[in-house]
Write a protein that holds these residues in place. Structure first.
Motif, PDB file in Angstrom:
ATOM      1  N   HIS A 185       0.815  -1.207   0.000  1.00  0.00           N
ATOM      2  CA  HIS A 185       0.000   0.000   0.000  1.00  0.00           C
ATOM      3  C   HIS A 185       0.852   1.263   0.000  1.00  0.00           C
ATOM      4  CE1 HIS A 185      -3.111  -2.841   0.824  1.00  0.00           C
ATOM      5  NE2 HIS A 185      -4.044  -1.928   1.030  1.00  0.00           N
ATOM      6  N   LYS A 186       2.113   1.155  -0.401  1.00  0.00           N
ATOM      7  CA  LYS A 186       2.984   2.316  -0.405  1.00  0.00           C
ATOM      8  C   LYS A 186       2.945   3.000  -1.763  1.00  0.00           C
ATOM      9  CE  LYS A 186       6.376   1.250   3.153  1.00  0.00           C
ATOM     10  NZ  LYS A 186       7.810   1.114   3.477  1.00  0.00           N
ATOM     11  N   CYS A 187       2.972   4.328  -1.706  1.00  0.00           N
ATOM     12  CA  CYS A 187       3.023   5.124  -2.943  1.00  0.00           C
ATOM     13  C   CYS A 187       4.377   4.931  -3.602  1.00  0.00           C
ATOM     14  CB  CYS A 187       2.753   6.589  -2.620  1.00  0.00           C
ATOM     15  SG  CYS A 187       2.951   7.703  -4.023  1.00  0.00           S
ATOM     16  N   GLY A 188       4.389   4.808  -4.938  1.00  0.00           N
ATOM     17  CA  GLY A 188       5.627   4.571  -5.662  1.00  0.00           C
ATOM     18  C   GLY A 188       6.544   5.763  -5.706  1.00  0.00           C
ATOM     19  N   VAL A 189       6.072   6.946  -5.305  1.00  0.00           N
ATOM     20  CA  VAL A 189       6.908   8.143  -5.366  1.00  0.00           C
ATOM     21  C   VAL A 189       7.310   8.599  -3.965  1.00  0.00           C
ATOM     22  CG1 VAL A 189       6.997  10.556  -6.103  1.00  0.00           C
ATOM     23  CG2 VAL A 189       5.885   8.851  -7.547  1.00  0.00           C
ATOM     24  N   CYS A 190       6.326   8.858  -3.101  1.00  0.00           N
ATOM     25  CA  CYS A 190       6.626   9.403  -1.773  1.00  0.00           C
ATOM     26  C   CYS A 190       6.758   8.343  -0.700  1.00  0.00           C
ATOM     27  CB  CYS A 190       5.566  10.417  -1.365  1.00  0.00           C
ATOM     28  SG  CYS A 190       3.920   9.673  -1.154  1.00  0.00           S
ATOM     29  N   SER A 191       6.467   7.090  -1.029  1.00  0.00           N
ATOM     30  CA  SER A 191       6.590   5.956  -0.115  1.00  0.00           C
ATOM     31  C   SER A 191       5.642   6.036   1.063  1.00  0.00           C
ATOM     32  CB  SER A 191       8.036   5.816   0.401  1.00  0.00           C
ATOM     33  OG  SER A 191       8.906   5.556  -0.662  1.00  0.00           O
ATOM     34  N   THR A 192       4.688   6.959   1.076  1.00  0.00           N
ATOM     35  CA  THR A 192       3.685   6.979   2.136  1.00  0.00           C
ATOM     36  C   THR A 192       2.582   5.978   1.797  1.00  0.00           C
ATOM     37  OG1 THR A 192       2.505   8.771   1.045  1.00  0.00           O
ATOM     38  CG2 THR A 192       4.152   9.373   2.692  1.00  0.00           C
ATOM     39  N   GLU A 236      -2.499   3.730 -11.109  1.00  0.00           N
ATOM     40  CA  GLU A 236      -1.759   2.469 -11.106  1.00  0.00           C
ATOM     41  C   GLU A 236      -0.884   2.385 -12.339  1.00  0.00           C
ATOM     42  OE1 GLU A 236      -2.507  -2.353 -10.682  1.00  0.00           O
ATOM     43  OE2 GLU A 236      -4.194  -0.948 -10.752  1.00  0.00           O
ATOM     44  N   CYS A 237       0.422   2.131 -12.108  1.00  0.00           N
ATOM     45  CA  CYS A 237       1.375   2.043 -13.217  1.00  0.00           C
ATOM     46  C   CYS A 237       1.079   0.787 -14.029  1.00  0.00           C
ATOM     47  CB  CYS A 237       2.804   2.010 -12.672  1.00  0.00           C
ATOM     48  SG  CYS A 237       4.068   1.858 -13.957  1.00  0.00           S
ATOM     49  N   GLU A 238       1.081   0.943 -15.346  1.00  0.00           N
ATOM     50  CA  GLU A 238       0.769  -0.183 -16.218  1.00  0.00           C
ATOM     51  C   GLU A 238       1.906  -1.202 -16.233  1.00  0.00           C
ATOM     52  OE1 GLU A 238      -0.759  -0.901 -20.802  1.00  0.00           O
ATOM     53  OE2 GLU A 238       0.422   0.856 -20.288  1.00  0.00           O
ATOM     54  N   GLN A 239       3.156  -0.741 -16.099  1.00  0.00           N
ATOM     55  CA  GLN A 239       4.290  -1.650 -16.196  1.00  0.00           C
ATOM     56  C   GLN A 239       4.529  -2.418 -14.876  1.00  0.00           C
ATOM     57  OE1 GLN A 239       4.399   1.465 -17.471  1.00  0.00           O
ATOM     58  NE2 GLN A 239       4.416   0.857 -19.636  1.00  0.00           N
ATOM     59  N   CYS A 240       4.674  -1.706 -13.770  1.00  0.00           N
ATOM     60  CA  CYS A 240       5.051  -2.360 -12.518  1.00  0.00           C
ATOM     61  C   CYS A 240       3.893  -2.559 -11.561  1.00  0.00           C
ATOM     62  CB  CYS A 240       6.154  -1.565 -11.807  1.00  0.00           C
ATOM     63  SG  CYS A 240       5.655   0.115 -11.359  1.00  0.00           S
ATOM     64  N   GLY A 241       2.727  -2.002 -11.837  1.00  0.00           N
ATOM     65  CA  GLY A 241       1.570  -2.186 -10.975  1.00  0.00           C
ATOM     66  C   GLY A 241       1.587  -1.358  -9.715  1.00  0.00           C
ATOM     67  N   VAL A 242       2.570  -0.506  -9.516  1.00  0.00           N
ATOM     68  CA  VAL A 242       2.652   0.329  -8.326  1.00  0.00           C
ATOM     69  C   VAL A 242       1.663   1.477  -8.457  1.00  0.00           C
ATOM     70  CG1 VAL A 242       4.145   1.858  -6.987  1.00  0.00           C
ATOM     71  CG2 VAL A 242       5.041  -0.285  -7.897  1.00  0.00           C
ATOM     72  N   LYS A 243       1.002   1.777  -7.334  1.00  0.00           N
ATOM     73  CA  LYS A 243       0.047   2.886  -7.319  1.00  0.00           C
ATOM     74  C   LYS A 243       0.739   4.139  -6.809  1.00  0.00           C
ATOM     75  CE  LYS A 243      -4.116   0.105  -6.778  1.00  0.00           C
ATOM     76  NZ  LYS A 243      -5.338  -0.149  -5.995  1.00  0.00           N
ATOM     77  N   VAL A 244       0.442   5.270  -7.476  1.00  0.00           N
ATOM     78  CA  VAL A 244       1.060   6.553  -7.155  1.00  0.00           C
ATOM     79  C   VAL A 244      -0.061   7.545  -6.857  1.00  0.00           C
ATOM     80  CG1 VAL A 244       2.556   8.414  -7.966  1.00  0.00           C
ATOM     81  CG2 VAL A 244       3.029   6.051  -8.635  1.00  0.00           C
ATOM     82  N   LYS A 245       0.160   8.338  -5.791  1.00  0.00           N
ATOM     83  CA  LYS A 245      -0.817   9.350  -5.444  1.00  0.00           C
ATOM     84  C   LYS A 245      -0.793  10.470  -6.470  1.00  0.00           C
ATOM     85  CE  LYS A 245      -0.491   8.462  -0.504  1.00  0.00           C
ATOM     86  NZ  LYS A 245      -0.167   9.025   0.830  1.00  0.00           N
ATOM     87  N   ALA A 246      -1.938  11.052  -6.694  1.00  0.00           N
ATOM     88  CA  ALA A 246      -2.064  12.112  -7.705  1.00  0.00           C
ATOM     89  C   ALA A 246      -1.228  13.322  -7.334  1.00  0.00           C
ATOM     90  CB  ALA A 246      -3.524  12.498  -7.879  1.00  0.00           C
ATOM     91  N   ARG A 247      -1.102  13.600  -6.056  1.00  0.00           N
ATOM     92  CA  ARG A 247      -0.359  14.776  -5.618  1.00  0.00           C
ATOM     93  C   ARG A 247       1.131  14.602  -5.755  1.00  0.00           C
ATOM     94  NH1 ARG A 247       1.829  14.330  -0.696  1.00  0.00           N
ATOM     95  NH2 ARG A 247       1.747  16.581  -0.375  1.00  0.00           N
ATOM     96  N   CYS A 248       1.613  13.373  -5.966  1.00  0.00           N
ATOM     97  CA  CYS A 248       3.043  13.120  -6.046  1.00  0.00           C
ATOM     98  C   CYS A 248       3.580  13.187  -7.469  1.00  0.00           C
ATOM     99  CB  CYS A 248       3.372  11.740  -5.444  1.00  0.00           C
ATOM    100  SG  CYS A 248       2.968  11.592  -3.689  1.00  0.00           S
ATOM    101  N   ASP A 249       2.735  13.125  -8.473  1.00  0.00           N
ATOM    102  CA  ASP A 249       3.206  13.121  -9.862  1.00  0.00           C
ATOM    103  C   ASP A 249       2.153  13.823 -10.715  1.00  0.00           C
ATOM    104  OD1 ASP A 249       4.566  12.646 -12.178  1.00  0.00           O
ATOM    105  OD2 ASP A 249       4.037  10.529 -12.311  1.00  0.00           O
ATOM    106  N   PRO A 250       2.577  14.844 -11.492  1.00  0.00           N
ATOM    107  CA  PRO A 250       1.593  15.538 -12.347  1.00  0.00           C
ATOM    108  C   PRO A 250       0.899  14.599 -13.323  1.00  0.00           C
ATOM    109  CG  PRO A 250       3.613  16.806 -12.167  1.00  0.00           C
ATOM    110  CD  PRO A 250       3.889  15.481 -11.555  1.00  0.00           C
TER     111      PRO A 250
END
Length: 2005
Positions: free
Chosen positions: A1114-1121, A1132-1146
């Motif tokens: 359940h960790k964000c792929g950018v901020c690790s929170t 959700e990243c198509e390649q690695c499946g990691v979920k990233v919060k909207a506020r961490c990446d434009p």
């Protein structure tokens, strides 16, 4: 005591019995030594039973051959129940020859086995032939058995060793055949015999059952070693001289070396030695002492004292044999004839004799003395060698007891040189040392190691006990022998610790003395000798000689064998004279214990000289040690908890092989082994010849049947009883003649299942045989050991105590209770005496308890008249105990000698009762009287008290406060803490939103300092805690967590994320988290009540739940929170499946926006734009990006310079701009490093991981560092020092157990620097590559920076990191987003100033989010309701008992102290603190109580003791400041009498110290430990310790005191309804008139507290009405028929008024959750809200007057209350029923005139009193006063007479002031006619009425009595006033004359002296004997003398005897 001869009557009876059983004439009977019958035939033969005598008569021809001889049924073997017979294992095969090698022994064993197989085949053939003969007689069977023995003997004659091997093989191969053969043997058939083994092998550890060596040179058997002995030969009649060489402690034989030859039937070894049982041999002469002997007329001559069984000497004489002459003489044992011979020493007495002494004889005697000591020394060395060998075997685990140990653990350390590691020296590194093992202790499980000189430490360590099997020490044997090589012989130093009884011969002693003198001379000339020179003595060429051992014994420690040093402390054993170091004793002694021994003067005895409690022997191998006594062992009071056992007995105790009565261990196997040898030896012993038998009673001629031998009848050479011993240790030996102490004579305890010696149990042989045959009346049913018998007796007595409900038999009957008791009862008995006797184990069995029980009952039946209450109780007690106690746990106790007398007493009583019933004329008016009196009432059965009250009770202890009624009126308007009962410190109070109770925050342990306003407004007390999510309380309270910040509760399964168990440590709810990372901005909707964290400064998304929940996915792929499952702003990243919060990446924000847009229609061309790739995957796919400028440290420095130059941050007065820049940059650097905290932490955790690797490989990380310092020279020293520091820090902080989570970045970086060095060092020593094996190597490499030249650590600068992301931001992004944040952070954390207000500087709003949470205030009076009306103004009337000031005087907190006054002349009045409740309604200020001289606070705090003492003393002392009483604060200076009130002491310039002492102004310079302000309000619970009240409770009424519990104040308990139902139920009592007030939430104003008046009233139709009236709205009163209905109505109104102050289902609201259900909670129901359902009020209600009405039903359907604490007596209930019946009857008998004398005889007949005869109440004034004192229980002495007279006069005037009509009334009585009743309650000892009438003289009274009888008056009322005057109230008097007689009166009469108008006069007054309730009849005891004819009594009392006289 039975004698040794039969009396003529006994002999006649015995011969008559024998004749009746067929024994012919000519036989005689007598007693043998064991006091058994012995039948003597005419020819002199004897036997011990009549069947044997009949058999012998047939053999002698006295009876025909076909005579039938009855045999008794076969008896089970003594001490062994059927099927459980003890069987000993066969003895282990002994070593055949000690001189042969192992190969020769093995070959010889094989040869023996082959020969035995051949012999076995022949023996089996003979046995089968014999077994097949069914008609074989017993005599033939014995003959066949003897032939088998003879067959085996032919092999035994070849070699003695062959016999042992044969017997062992036979034992092992024929176990099953022996069992079958034993089952077919008849009673008395012989046991198997066994040839004696060589005792030389019994001490071999591998060939014997022994596991230690027992040797005591000072014992009776050990003292015989070395002495001359002379043995007779019964076959030839010759004597053989020899010397005793050794003693075998296993078989109790002595080894004798004969001079010329042995006895003809004994086989000697090569040294002409034979092992003999000296104790059971006949014809033995033993020398015991060398003396100078003097015969009158001759010179003093050396001689030997001889002891012989053939020629015993008279007492006071001794038999001696003169050395050199062979002459024998008997001399008187005295100094004039016998003197000690010590190396030929001639004392003054011998020197006086002028006759020439024989030089040759003296020389022979000295040689004899030296020879004796030499042999004893050889024996001592032999036992020492065997003990050393046994110690080697046991310590290595290869002994017989430890044969199951694995070979890898069997290391023989004894005598070996070992190398081991010691961590207790050279701390903290430890040291590897070398030493030699000296001893082993199984009790400690350790070895004693003597260490060599340490080159590293430059000293020699003292010897110590070490567990060599522990892996910690890493033991290595240095001189380990090659495998297969023979063991090395033990050296002298190896034997030294085990050498006991070694003494030097005279010549060697002289040589040692000369040598010692020479050594002293040489030592005085030399300075010192080194330890190396001393160690050279270990290689002394005289190894193995007595001289070398003598030097070692004198110069070395007997434990570690090291030389003594000058300053060593010696512990010398007083028994063996061995010297030890303190640490070498077993167990080792500490210096403190040594000093205690010196002070107490207690002698020191080493463990080897302490006799074992289990075998009475000395264990020289391992010693005897203290063991925990088993619970079944009977111990003496002196030996309590001092069970000393040797190693063998310790094992026996572990297996339960010990007698619980005498503590002696037993060994069936060894006993049978020795007994078989004795049988064989006696069977092969020839008949005696040529010498007269010693015992003339023993018949001559007949041979002894040694096949039936168990033990000799007489031990010829019995050892003397040791001093202080109760039992001779030899009684436990197999060859003893004492019955009852061997393994044969034992019984099994039926309780603990242990075997008990019959002799220890006190059984004689006859009782034992009866028990074995099942014929004993007691023991055949149940046999118990001492401890079990004691416990059973105590259980019986306890059961009898339980049945003794009237305490009739509880304690001895004193003279005060029954003056003539001891005149009637000659043998008193009671339960207390029986209990003492049982505890002292004076009862042999519990049949004695049964007998004493019968005696006790018989005494009670004898002393009391039949059918009296005491007599009936004794009968009931007797029958109840027989049915319950003795039938269950006393089944084996037969009836005693008093049972017949008891039954006879019962029969006589029944007969007397029948006669009395026939004698007394039947009273025809009985039925009428019972109808009027209510005597025939229904019986009420009271159930047992409830185990707990109805309803849920408080989990918090409530403070019950007693308040005076005047104070209660005002105090009910003040909030009071539920826990401490104080109303002060109201600003710290919290109020429960459910029950409304008030608590001090410190009393409730609530975190008020961390609670927000919303939490305080919605707080719930511990009784009302619920889950704030669901609104209900879970069934299991363990599934609920409480927030550390707001004290709210939450269920585990309702949390997000959920928990399965309560986590350890801190737990914080989500609404109390103040995240320092994200500022609580990561939760889009705000904090929810289901969220939680372990860190109050870290939310869930930032890692607050790490370690408890696994949410790595359940960790964000950018901020690790972390993100939650319900979040919608995730891409959700198509390649690695990691979920990233909207506020961490434009891109993620764009993706989320597109997904959420409903109008977004994607075509095939734009389908790729709907996919998302995280920054990591995009970087891999997109290649290199444009290199933008990174923000470096220089950019920050430029910004800092700009800030300083522009004056945004101004430096301080003592700080330059340059220093300000450096300080700012230092903080910037640490903040930058904080961005990389995870990498620093990872280095530390990696170091912790390597600590575990080092422990697995080296045992400890410190060992790795030792190798580093020795081998790794290429690494710098600072690296090793840092690594060592990291090891210590990791151990101190317990990083391996708890992990690493440093909050401060400085600490994190510093520890990571140490960890980096440790990782480098560890990898180098373990041969690993740092870069490959260490995670985070880059950071480790950066941290490996050497220190500065000055020694300071240097740190590198880290690059700037954004949001803990590894992507470094560019300069433009820094200036745009983060530059504006730097200034306020620097300004706050660097300069500690408030930042300028900037709305964008912080995302987190106020914790209350701008909402207004109303906090309730404490209620304090009604002034806010009535306004400014002074007529109704409220005030606090409570006053302090010491300072007399009213009300609470809160002192405030320490941080809130007022500033000092500028004017020193102004008077400072200190605060007194809150008022604390005391007993009896008093109060005291906290400061007054704490500073009083008498009081003290308990160590645990919170309880103030001795307050009553301070109150009493204060009432007598006046304050030196104000002059009023109550001064208890006194100056502690000696001889200073200044005492103050607390505020006055402060005003008079007294000073206060921290130890709660004060000094007055004159002595304030005597101390410097001053307290600036002593009146600080203590923020903790303070209560006054309850003490015995000084107020007389009997003088208090219900209106004198009120009860208060928390918010509830009970003003009146009401009156229990007596005549109407409906005011009580089964569970509650609701008396009408009950009035209480409670402070609760208002129905008119939200979040406001008000007072409610709670009342229970009686309606017009006699039904209860429960009313609740609020003080703030009296018009809206609530009335209902039940308290539950009224409470529900009130709660609906309260919920309506406060509905907006609850969350109402909003999970994001901080308001409290509304309770879902009020059931199952304390205080949330009608009975507890009104108060009568709480414990204190329930107790008070159950103790009120008239309470018996709630269990005395008026109607059959009336409910009966079930009491919880106290219930009324049956007598009071019956009294109430009688009153009800009397009231009903009074209505029928009511007359219209109101005058009793106008009714005539009709009313008297109706009342049933026509047959009552009233005698004149004339009695002696002295006896009356004595009776009044006895009844009242008051004995007044002459000193109190004056004070009592004034008090009585006052009471008399008070009584006369109230008219008698208002106090008393004459009504119909159930006892007789008219009676006197009270209208009001009367306290005990109060005056009731004066007995008034005409005062006449004695003569006039006598004539008037005659006239009354003649006139038919029927009754006369006279009472003696004194010796001359009598008061006659027959015609003239008052109501007092209507008092009736009662056997249990409630009043008594007494003559008093009072002052009247006519002077001092005497009055007859009636006093209350007890508390009398309103409506009760006043009765007293007439005390008529015993006269002819009985006057019937109808009082109905329980103890009524039926007549007045």
């Amino acid at each position: 005591m039975r004698g040794t001869e039969l009396t003529p009557a006994e002999k006649t009876a015995a011969l008559a019995e024998a004749k009746a059983r067929g024994l012919p004439g000519g036989w005689d009977v007598t007693l043998d030594k064991r006091k058994r019958r012995k039948w003597i035939a005419p020819n002199g033969r004897s036997c011990d039973s009549i069947p044997k005598a009949l058999t012998m008569s047939v053999e002698m021809g006295m009876l025909p051959p076909d005579t039938f001889i009855p045999h008794p049924p076969p008896k089970r073997k003594r001490g062994r129940p059927p099927g459980k017979a003890k069987r000993g294992r066969p003895p282990k095969q002994p070593i055949l020859d000690l001189t042969k090698t192992e190969e020769e022994l093995e070959e010889e064993r094989q040869q023996l086995a082959r020969q035995w197989k051949k012999h076995k085949a022949q023996a089996n053939a003979n046995k089968n032939k014999n077994n097949n003969s069914k008609t074989m007689t017993k005599h033939k069977k014995k003959k066949a058995k003897q032939s088998q023995l003879e067959t085996s003997t032919q092999y035994e004659q070849d070699d003695e060793v062959m016999q042992d091997a044969a017997n062992s093989a036979e034992e092992e191969e024929e176990v099953e055949e022996e069992e079958e053969e034993e089952s077919e043997e008849e009673d008395g058939e012989e046991d198997e015999m066994e040839p004696p083994t060589d005792p030389e092998t019994t001490l071999q550890p591998t060939w014997s059952h022994l596991t230690t060596v027992h040797w005591d040179p000072n014992s009776a058997a050990g003292q015989k070693v070395g002495w001359f002995v002379r043995v007779s030969d019964d076959k030839t009649g010759d004597w053989h001289d020899g010397r005793i060489l050794r003693y075998d402690p296993c078989t109790h034989k002595h080894k004798i070396q004969f001079v010329h030859g042995t006895r003809s039937y004994e086989k000697a070894d090569n040294d002409n030695c034979v092992w003999i049982h000296l104790r059971i041999e006949e014809g033995i002469q033993i020398a015991t002492e060398l003396v100078w002997a003097h015969v009158k007329g001759y010179a003093w001559w050396p001689a030997m004292v001889l002891e012989s069984d053939l020629h015993p000497v008279r007492e006071g004489y001794r038999s001696v044999e003169f050395i050199g002459s062979g002459e024998v003489a008997t001399l008187r044992d005295g100094p004039e004839t016998l003197r000690p011979f010590t190396r030929g020493h001639i004392d003054a007495t011998i020197a006086k004799n002028k006759k020439k002494r024989n030089t040759n004889a003296i020389q022979l005697a000295m040689v004899e003395e030296a020879k004796i000591q030499q042999i004893r020394n050889e024996a001592a060395k032999y036992y020492a060698k065997q003990a050393f060998a046994m110690s080697c075997s046991t310590s290595s685990g290869s002994g017989s007891g430890n044969s199951s140990n694995s070979s890898s653990q069997q290391h023989n350390y004894m005598g070996k040189k070992v190398q081991l590691f010691r961590s207790d020296v050279n701390y903290p590194y430890g040291e590897t040392v070398t030493g030699r093992v000296k001893q082993y202790s199984p009790a400690l499980g350790k070895w004693l190691v003597a260490y060599e000189y340490s080159e590293q430490a430059k000293k020699k360590y003292e010897a110590s006990w070490v567990n060599l099997k522990s892996k910690e020490h890493k033991v290595r044997i240095l001189d380990k022998a090659p495998k297969g090589s023979p063991p090395k012989p033990a050296k002298d130093l190896d034997l030294l610790p085990f050498l006991v009884g070694f003494r030097m011969p005279p010549k060697i002693v002289e040589l040692l003395e000369v040598e010692e003198e020479g050594n002293n001379a040489s030592n005085s000339n030399s300075s010192s000798s080194s330890s190396k020179k001393k160690s050279s003595k270990d290689e002394d060429p005289k190894e193995g000689t007595d001289e070398n051992l003598a030097l070692a014994l004198k110069q070395r420690c007997h434990g570690c064998t090291e030389y003594w040093k000058k300053d060593d402390t010696k512990m010398e054993c007083t028994v063996c004279q061995g010297s030890f170091h303190l640490g070498c004793t077993n167990p080792p002694l500490t210096p403190d214990v040594y000093q205690k021994l010196l002070k107490s003067g207690q002698p020191f005895v080493c463990s080897r000289c302490i006799p074992c409690k289990g075998c009475y022997q000395h264990d020289i191998a391992f010693g005897s040690h203290v063991q925990t006594p088993p619970p079944t062992l009977s111990m003496d009071e002196d030996d309590e908890d001092k069970l000393l056992l040797c190693s063998m007995c310790t094992k026996a105790y572990g297996e339960g092989q010990f007698c619980p009565n005498c503590a002696h261990s037993w060994d069936d196997e060894h006993f049978q082994h020795v007994q078989r040898q004795i049988r064989w030896q006696q069977a092969h012993k020839p008949k005696k010849r040529g010498r007269k038998r010693k015992n003339p009673e023993d018949p001559s001629g007949g041979g002894v049947d040694w096949l039936n031998y168990t033990a000799p009848a007489v031990v010829q050479n019995e050892d003397k009883l040791p001093q202080g011993a109760k039992v001779n240790p030899t009684w436990y030996h197999a060859e003893t003649a004492q019955w009852g102490y061997t393994e044969v004579d034992m019984l099994t305890c039926d309780s603990c299942k242990l075997w008990v010696h019959a002799g220890c149990a006190g059984l004689d042989e006859e009782e034992y045989e009866e028990t074995s045959d099942g014929q004993h009346p007691i023991y055949s049913t149940e046999f118990l050991c001492k401890v079990c018998c004691k416990q059973r007796c105590l259980d019986l007595i306890q059961g009898m105590q339980h049945e003794d409900t009237m305490m009739l038999f509880a304690e001895p009957v004193s003279e005060k209770v029954a003056p003539n008791y001891l005149d009637v009862i000659k043998r008193p008995m009671d339960l207390q005496t029986m209990l003492v006797q049982a505890r002292n184990q004076n009862y042999k069995n519990y049949a004695w308890v049964r007998e004493m029980f019968e005696l006790m009952v018989l005494n009670a039946l004898t002393f009391n008249r039949p059918h009296t209450p005491f007599w009936k109780e004794a009968k009931r007690f007797y029958e109840a105990c027989l049915d319950t106690v003795f039938k269950s746990i006393g089944k084996a106790a037969p009836p005693g000698q008093y049972e017949d007398r008891i039954e006879e007493n019962f029969a006589k009583a029944e007969k007397a009762k029948k006669l009395e019933a026939d004698r007394i004329q039947e009273d025809k008016s009985t039925e009428k009287k019972d109808l009027v009196a209510g005597a025939k009432v229904s019986t009420v059965t009271l159930p047992n008290l409830r185990e707990k009250p109805v309803g849920v009770q408080s989990c918090v202890p409530a403070r019950e406060v007693k308040v005076k009624p005047s104070d209660a009126y005002f105090c009910s308007w003040m909030d009071t803490c539920y826990t401490c009962g104080s109303s002060g410190a109201s600003d710290t109070m919290l109020f429960c939103v459910d029950c409304g109770e008030a608590f001090h925050s410190f009393c409730a342990n609530a975190p008020i300092h961390s609670m927000e306003k919303s939490s305080a407004a919605g707080w719930r007390c511990p009784n009302c805690k619920i889950c704030e999510i669901s609104g209900v309380s879970p069934e299991d309270e363990r599934n609920m967590l409480f927030c550390e910040m707001c004290d709210r509760g939450f269920s585990l399964d309702k949390l997000d994320p959920p928990l399965s168990f309560a986590p350890p440590g801190i737990w914080v709810c989500g609404q109390c988290i103040d995240c320092k990372k994200c500022g609580n901005t990561l939760e889009p909707n705000g904090p929810k009540n289901t969220y939680w964290s372990r860190d109050p400064h870290l939310c869930y998304r930032c890692g607050g739940c790490d370690g408890l929940v696994d949410r790595k996915s359940h960790k964000c792929g950018v901020c690790s929170t972390l993100w939650r499952d319900g979040d919608t702003d995730l891409a959700e990243c198509e390649q690695c499946g990691v979920k990233v919060k909207a506020r961490c990446d434009p891109k993620a924000q764009e993706f989320v926006n597109r997904q959420s847009s409903k109008d977004d229609v994607m075509d095939t061309k734009n389908r790729s734009s709907s996919k998302y790739s995280c920054p990591t995957c995009s970087k891999k796919q997109g290649g290199k990006k444009k290199n933008t400028g990174k923000v470096a440290r220089r950019h920050l420095y430029d910004h800092v310079t700009k800030v300083v130059q522009q004056g945004i941050i101004v430096p301080g007065e003592d700080m330059s701009e340059t220093e300000l820049k450096e300080k700012l940059m230092e903080q910037v650097d640490w903040k930058t490093r904080n961005l990389w905290r995870d990498e620093y932490r990872r280095v530390v955790l990696e170091g912790v991981r390597f600590l575990g690797l080092a422990r697995e490989q080296f045992g400890d990380a410190r060992y790795l560092m030792d190798r580093f310092w020795e081998e790794c020279d290429d690494l710098p020293a600072w690296m090793g020092q840092r690594a060592t520091r990291f090891i210590h820090i990791a151990k101190k902080l317990k990083l391996e157990a708890f992990g690493f989570s440093a909050r401060r970045i400085e600490q994190c970086v510093m520890i990571s620097k140490l960890a980096a060095s440790w990782l480098k060092v560890a990898c180098r020593v373990m041969g690993l590559k740092t870069k490959r094996n260490v995670k985070g190597y880059d950071r480790v490499a950066k941290l490996l920076k050497p220190p500065h030249e000055s020694g300071a650590a240097e740190l590198t600068f880290d690059s700037i990191r954004c949001e803990r992301n590894r992507n470094i931001i560019n300069k433009d992004e820094w200036l745009e987003k983060f530059e504006s944040k730097l200034s306020p952070i620097v300004q706050t954390q660097v300069l500690h100033e408030a930042p300028s207000e900037n709305p964008s500087s912080s995302r987190r709003q106020s914790s209350d989010d701008g909402k207004e949470y109303k906090l309730a205030s404490a209620v304090c009076g009604w002034n806010d309701i009535v306004g400014s009306n002074d007529n109704f103004k409220w005030f606090d009337p409570r006053s302090c008992v010491l300072c007399h000031m009213c009300g609470d005087d809160d002192a405030g907190h320490l941080e809130q102290l007022p500033p000092a006054f500028e004017d020193p002349n102004d008077t400072v009045v200190p605060k007194l603190g809150r008022l604390l409740p005391m007993a009896d309604g008093d109060w005291v200020h906290a400061s007054c109580a704490l500073w009083s001289s008498e009081t003290w606070e308990s160590p645990s705090g919170g309880v103030v003791n001795a307050m009553e003492k301070a109150k009493s003393r204060g009432a007598q002392l006046k304050c030196f400041g104000c002059g009023r009483q109550g001064a208890t604060v006194g100056c502690v200076k000696g001889n200073c009498n200044f005492n103050y009130h607390f505020p006055c002491a402060h005003a008079c310039d007294a000073v206060f110290t921290s130890s709660k002492e004060i000094y007055c102004k004159a002595h304030k310079d005597s101390t410097k430990d001053l307290v600036p302000n002593p009146s600080i309000e203590l923020m903790k619970t303070l209560v006054i310790a309850p003490e015995k009240s000084k107020v007389d409770v009997s003088e208090l009424t219900d209106n004198d005191i009120c009860l208060r519990v928390g918010a509830l104040t009970v003003h009146s308990l009401g009156t229990v309804e007596q005549d109407v139902d409906g005011f009580h139920s089964v569970d509650y009592i609701t008396p009408p008139g009950y009035l209480a007030t409670r402070i609760f939430w208002s129905t008119a104003h939200p979040k406001t507290r008000t007072v409610y008046v709670l009342a229970i009233e009686k309606s017009s139709n006699s039904k209860p009405i429960f009313s609740i009236t609020p003080a703030d709205n009296p018009s809206s009163s609530i009335a209902a028929s039940s308290s539950e209905e009224a409470y529900r109505t009130l709660m609906r109104l309260v919920d309506k008024a406060n509905g907006s102050h609850f969350s109402n289902g909003d999970p994001f609201s901080k308001l409290p959750t509304k309770r879902g259900n009020r059931k199952g909670a304390f205080g949330l129901n009608g009975p507890q809200f009104f108060g009568y359902g709480t414990i204190p009020i329930r107790k008070a209600l159950e103790s009120t007057s008239g309470i018996e009405a709630v269990v005395a039903p008026i109607h059959p359907t009336s409910p009966q209350y079930h009491f919880c604490y106290t219930q009324p007596t049956v007598e009071s209930i019956m009294e109430l029923q009688r009153k009800r019946a009397a009231a009903a009857a009074e209505q029928k008998l009511e007359n219209t005139s109101g005058c009793a004398r106008t009714e005539g005889i009709t009313a008297v007949a109706r009342s049933g009193g026509s047959d009552r005869i009233t005698r004149a109440l004339v009695r002696n004034v002295d006896s009356d006063n004595a009776a009044a004192d006895a009844l009242g229980g008051r004995k007044q002495d002459s000193e109190k007479a004056k004070a009592d007279r004034s008090r009585i006069a006052l009471k008399y005037r008070q009584m006369k002031a109230i008219p008698i009509e208002q106090r008393l009334v004459a009504k119909r009585s159930h006892i007789h006619g008219w009676g006197l009743f009270t209208k009001q309650e009367i306290a005990k000892d109060s005056m009731i009425v004066e007995y008034m009438g005409e005062i006449v003289r004695q003569g006039v009274a006598d004539r008037r009595e005659e006239q009354y009888e003649i006139s038919g008056e029927g009754s006369c009322y006279m009472f003696r006033l004194d010796m001359q005057r009598i008061v006659d109230a027959t015609m003239i008097g008052c109501m007092a004359r209507f008092m009736n007689h009662c056997c249990t009166p409630n009043a008594y009469a007494k003559v008093i002296t009072v002052d009247t108008d006519l002077g001092v006069d005497k009055k007859i007054m009636v006093f209350a004997l007890q508390d009398i309730k309103a409506g009760e009849e006043i009765t007293y005891d007439y005390k008529f003398p015993v006269e002819d004819g009985s006057l019937k009594c109808s009082c109905g009392a329980p103890n009524c005897i039926g007549r007045l006289n």
